[in-house]
Design an enzyme around this catalytic site. Sequence first.
Site, PDB file in Angstrom:
ATOM      1  N   CYS A  31     -10.105   2.451   8.183  1.00  0.00           N
ATOM      2  CA  CYS A  31     -10.220   3.156   6.896  1.00  0.00           C
ATOM      3  C   CYS A  31     -11.570   3.838   6.736  1.00  0.00           C
ATOM      4  O   CYS A  31     -11.663   4.904   6.123  1.00  0.00           O
ATOM      5  CB  CYS A  31      -9.968   2.194   5.737  1.00  0.00           C
ATOM      6  SG  CYS A  31     -10.980   0.710   5.770  1.00  0.00           S
ATOM      7  N   CYS A  32     -12.632   3.214   7.270  1.00  0.00           N
ATOM      8  CA  CYS A  32     -13.975   3.731   6.997  1.00  0.00           C
ATOM      9  C   CYS A  32     -14.300   5.055   7.680  1.00  0.00           C
ATOM     10  O   CYS A  32     -14.861   5.948   7.027  1.00  0.00           O
ATOM     11  CB  CYS A  32     -15.029   2.681   7.342  1.00  0.00           C
ATOM     12  SG  CYS A  32     -14.881   1.161   6.362  1.00  0.00           S
ATOM     13  N   HIS A  74     -11.206  -7.330  -4.447  1.00  0.00           N
ATOM     14  CA  HIS A  74     -11.441  -6.419  -3.323  1.00  0.00           C
ATOM     15  C   HIS A  74     -12.281  -5.240  -3.816  1.00  0.00           C
ATOM     16  O   HIS A  74     -11.908  -4.544  -4.746  1.00  0.00           O
ATOM     17  CB  HIS A  74     -10.074  -5.968  -2.827  1.00  0.00           C
ATOM     18  CG  HIS A  74     -10.077  -5.168  -1.580  1.00  0.00           C
ATOM     19  ND1 HIS A  74     -10.337  -3.819  -1.568  1.00  0.00           N
ATOM     20  CD2 HIS A  74      -9.832  -5.521  -0.289  1.00  0.00           C
ATOM     21  CE1 HIS A  74     -10.257  -3.368  -0.318  1.00  0.00           C
ATOM     22  NE2 HIS A  74      -9.943  -4.385   0.484  1.00  0.00           N
ATOM     23  N   HIS A  89       0.784  -1.245   0.000  1.00  0.00           N
ATOM     24  CA  HIS A  89       0.000   0.000   0.000  1.00  0.00           C
ATOM     25  C   HIS A  89       0.813   1.292   0.000  1.00  0.00           C
ATOM     26  O   HIS A  89       0.292   2.338   0.396  1.00  0.00           O
ATOM     27  CB  HIS A  89      -0.940   0.063   1.228  1.00  0.00           C
ATOM     28  CG  HIS A  89      -2.020  -0.980   1.283  1.00  0.00           C
ATOM     29  ND1 HIS A  89      -1.774  -2.317   1.407  1.00  0.00           N
ATOM     30  CD2 HIS A  89      -3.378  -0.873   1.248  1.00  0.00           C
ATOM     31  CE1 HIS A  89      -2.920  -2.994   1.463  1.00  0.00           C
ATOM     32  NE2 HIS A  89      -3.910  -2.149   1.353  1.00  0.00           N
ATOM     33  N   GLU A 143     -12.776  -9.276   1.118  1.00  0.00           N
ATOM     34  CA  GLU A 143     -13.434  -7.969   1.239  1.00  0.00           C
ATOM     35  C   GLU A 143     -13.994  -7.550  -0.110  1.00  0.00           C
ATOM     36  O   GLU A 143     -13.901  -6.387  -0.500  1.00  0.00           O
ATOM     37  CB  GLU A 143     -12.453  -6.905   1.747  1.00  0.00           C
ATOM     38  CG  GLU A 143     -11.914  -7.200   3.135  1.00  0.00           C
ATOM     39  CD  GLU A 143     -11.233  -5.973   3.752  1.00  0.00           C
ATOM     40  OE1 GLU A 143     -11.593  -5.624   4.882  1.00  0.00           O
ATOM     41  OE2 GLU A 143     -10.357  -5.380   3.109  1.00  0.00           O
TER      42      GLU A 143
END
Lengths: 633, 633
Positions: A394-395, A258, A132, A310
């Site tokens: 993250c959300c 994903h 990432h 996910e």
Amino acid sequence: MTSAKKQLTPVPFTAVRFEDAFWAPRIEVNRKVTLPHIYKKLEETGRISAYDLNFQRPVPSPIVLIFGDSDPAKWLEAASYSLATHPDPELEAIVDRVADKVISAQQPDGYLNTHFTVTQPEMRWKNLRDWHEMYCAGHWMEGAVAHYEATGKRKLLDAFARNADHIAKEFGPNPGQRRGYCGHPEIELALVRLYHATGNRAYLDLSKFFVDERGARPHYYDLEARERGEAPAKFWAKTYDYCQAEVPVREQSKVVGHAVRAVYLLTAMADLADEYNDESLLKAADRQWDNLVTRRMYLTGGIGPSQHNEGFTEDYDLPDETAYAETCATIGLVNWNHRMLQFAGESRFVDAMERGIYNGLLSGVSLEGSNFLYVNPLSSSGNRHRVPWFECPCCPPNVARTVASAGKYLYSTSADGLWLHLYAGNSAEIKLGGQSVKVKQETLYPWDGAVKLSFGLAQPQTFTLHLRVPGWCKSFSLSVNGAAQDVQPGAGGYLAITRAWQDGDVVTYTMDMPIEAVWANPQVRLLEGRVAIQRGPIVYCLEGVDHGGILLDQISVKASDITSSFKVEYKPDFLGGAAVITGQGRVIDGSSWGDALYQAKAPAEKDIQLTAIPYCVWDNREPGEMRVWLRQG
Amino acid sequence: MTSAKKQLTPVPFTAVRFEDAFWAPRIEVNRKVTLPHIYKKLEETGRISAYDLNFQRPVPSPIVLIFGDSDPAKWLEAASYSLATHPDPELEAIVDRVADKVISAQQPDGYLNTHFTVTQPEMRWKNLRDWHEMYCAGHWMEGAVAHYEATGKRKLLDAFARNADHIAKEFGPNPGQRRGYCGHPEIELALVRLYHATGNRAYLDLSKFFVDERGARPHYYDLEARERGEAPAKFWAKTYDYCQAEVPVREQSKVVGHAVRAVYLLTAMADLADEYNDESLLKAADRQWDNLVTRRMYLTGGIGPSQHNEGFTEDYDLPDETAYAETCATIGLVNWNHRMLQFAGESRFVDAMERGIYNGLLSGVSLEGSNFLYVNPLSSSGNRHRVPWFECPCCPPNVARTVASAGKYLYSTSADGLWLHLYAGNSAEIKLGGQSVKVKQETLYPWDGAVKLSFGLAQPQTFTLHLRVPGWCKSFSLSVNGAAQDVQPGAGGYLAITRAWQDGDVVTYTMDMPIEAVWANPQVRLLEGRVAIQRGPIVYCLEGVDHGGILLDQISVKASDITSSFKVEYKPDFLGGAAVITGQGRVIDGSSWGDALYQAKAPAEKDIQLTAIPYCVWDNREPGEMRVWLRQG
């Protein structure tokens, strides 16, 4: 779509001031509660102090720590949006402090990532598939653009331009460069934004390179794995579909892997199609859109049914209770559709966007603003409950940046006029044909379909007003200054009213919003014989707390009752203000059943008064059962 | 139950010769296919050669290898049962060879376990909680008893008596002994069998010690964990309920934890209650029975819904598709109920036993005998299919030993006469009141409820014939030598006919066996509005292969149709001989639905001809969907 150039331009959220009972309070809660809450959690979890570059971390580190830089990036983006509409010196000071700290961590060559500076400097850019690094950089580029646009301060933008320069030096098609791209798309869409903010076309080209290179053979992820001394086949997900890199993007027909990655990539594809007038890219995105919307999307706009990846599984695999439907994925869905919308003004993209926003996106945050859902199932046995934070957070900041900038979804302009996509009580000042047009919407939308639209114009102006007819809307009425208009939607699903608009002109547009019974395609396993309640864009659910805590599947409803005898009432003081639907159903009455586990006798039934609430505000009271898809009686 | 002494004595399987279309072919397949197949797999996976004590294995080893000794033990037990009814010199030679090999691995002190002799000798008896040493020993004791009883050869029995002596020296209440007991109950019931075979009461006392000690504080598993240098709290299952050791067995009210462990322990509790006339133990077992049968048992006799702990969760938590319902657990359920039955001859125990045998137990093996299900769900999306072997192959030999000795479930004797529990076409020679009574049953049971019973007696004898009236049976007729009898079942659910029986007496007993619609208790979540088809003891299911491969939940049925218009036909050449049920249902017709994923319009429906087959023979054709609980239309 006939062109790969966007014909529409979104009106920025800064031009929109909400004056309604839906968005205005949510934006206020976001500003007053959510942003400080997230900042506190970022500090508590070391995500701010990480930029002091003096933390200690085990190797191998949990992946959520490796990409921890993305969390303050999204928070700073959200805070910047908030500053843009609600100046706040205190918040701006915090934002500035964070920006300075982040900038201080930048390396002389422009590299900027705390984990790979402190913990594993020797592994920089060694595992694009999993680690990432570009994803984090991309989120910071978005944050930096937002910060610059909100405050006019260039320091963070300049830092991430240098960061982008560094990445553009390392990666690309030229000799001495690596042909890599991030396993988690994000930088692609961010580079387009960075290009727009800086005017540096190199960022656009880099974005295009990343998208075009995806899935090329020999596969970059194979090569880099071997360089790390790992067998490529050891990749846990078994397929590069997980990161949308099994085949080149133009050959991809189904939305795979994903879910967040998929929609972030598709967003960049839409942007690049426009920038390069690349029809092949737009067609590829639209093909996946078709697959998603007709095969792989929950009624709530949730996407990605599986926890395992996910993400996506098979066509029509949309189980309600085990739905993953990550909040971030619906946010990505909304933003991708917002991009697709700008090409030709097709209402189908707003249908998907609206489905996501008013259901599976806003379900991600509690009404009081400091509790979140990562996973958004369509049925719960009571084991789901919003929490203040996640190990992988993250959300929350993703919701925060979306709510803070929600105004951007409402309007677009085009060469011929003004487009209204989503309806909401607001006042907007929109640049159109060289002058500023004031638009005021008075409406209870999404709780009611009546919209009163008033124009404020310094001088009369001829333009076309494009009013979206939502996919859920079967009938409507329209008048201009009291005179009924007989107008039908065009192929794209918008009404077009062209006239010389004058100051004080009033458009009254009423979308009939009956309570509807909705069925899923019979190919969706486990939803057979089930029906959902929807009204306008709002998907409803039952909650245990309104039904004495019984098992909600003991309830059955007749579809004909939903459409004929169920009532709706807007309750301003209930669940933050919501239209509540009530009606009569039947319920299994276990009281006379006895102690047997099985018997050759049907259980008794009796009538029950049902209360259906909007899915987006479920779990704002005591935890309990919840169910969107009801058993038909 | 008024006494903790068993009033009934099971008639051994060796006295029963099946002459029917149900059991006889299954026993033949078990003998000719299953036993050789399992032996081959045991050899291939090193479970026979392990006794040469020269294998190599990593440390830590997978748990399935650590308890691998139990697999050949169960196979040898099964093979011995087969030898007892079907002498086979070739099989006996293999059994003898295996027995010799096992005996050769016994240590001078009597210890016998391949893993803890070869791989981790220093860890012997160091982790009773997890490592199954006594479990393996228990299975070998059962195997040794069976071997002795079948062949008259004492060598294996003597070896495991020495093994039991060793264990009795190490463990017990006396100074210098450890107060440990196995995390996986099995040795407790095995020691009772060993006591009966050897007459050595020390084994019975050891069994009682193990059962009485369970759950005592300070907890043995805490102590031994600390001795290994491990924190007891690190135990993955978090609760000793997993191994039925959170509280002493007499304080346990619900059936908890790993399902196989639970029912193996309960079997031993029943045996010990009888041996020690211990009412508290019997009451504790009966309390758990009540919880199990009214709250925690699938319609098929499957038990233990969760994969997580291979066991029990909460009351009424019986999801159909994710049901674990391990084959071994149903075998344990059957054997435990067989023990409970002998106390007072209560039909309720046979109801549970019969439910298990004819449904969730026999579903564990394919009709051709070499493919197995470990997990027995009540609904499948097509992703389940029997396989020849498992990494943890406990179920195949467990099924084999159960089928080989199935005759034992049919009859008991008591002081006053003869008990018929399960009906099946067979001839038996039963010792009763000092003489041998020949009993011949002619019946198609379980496919038909008519039973003709003929007696062969050297001289007339007065005794009571106890005929079970199954829980599913609502009406029946009975005649003796053609004369109708007006007799009602007693409190235990048996008909009692006392007379001076004569050679050639014929009893005709017809249990009406209509097709029934069965409902689950409304507290069972996710089965609301669903109905199952049952006839006699047989639970039915739909399979995709009989319905054009459609999604089976597209089908709905009316319960009133099931009971009024559905037809049953016994098909001798279909699925090994089975009564098949057909009738009309409705099916969602997606052909006119179009491409939409959701719409405000109900899908069309049409009639469909349904074929329901016995659950126990599902997945004997091509893999596909299966469903027991049908949607009510």
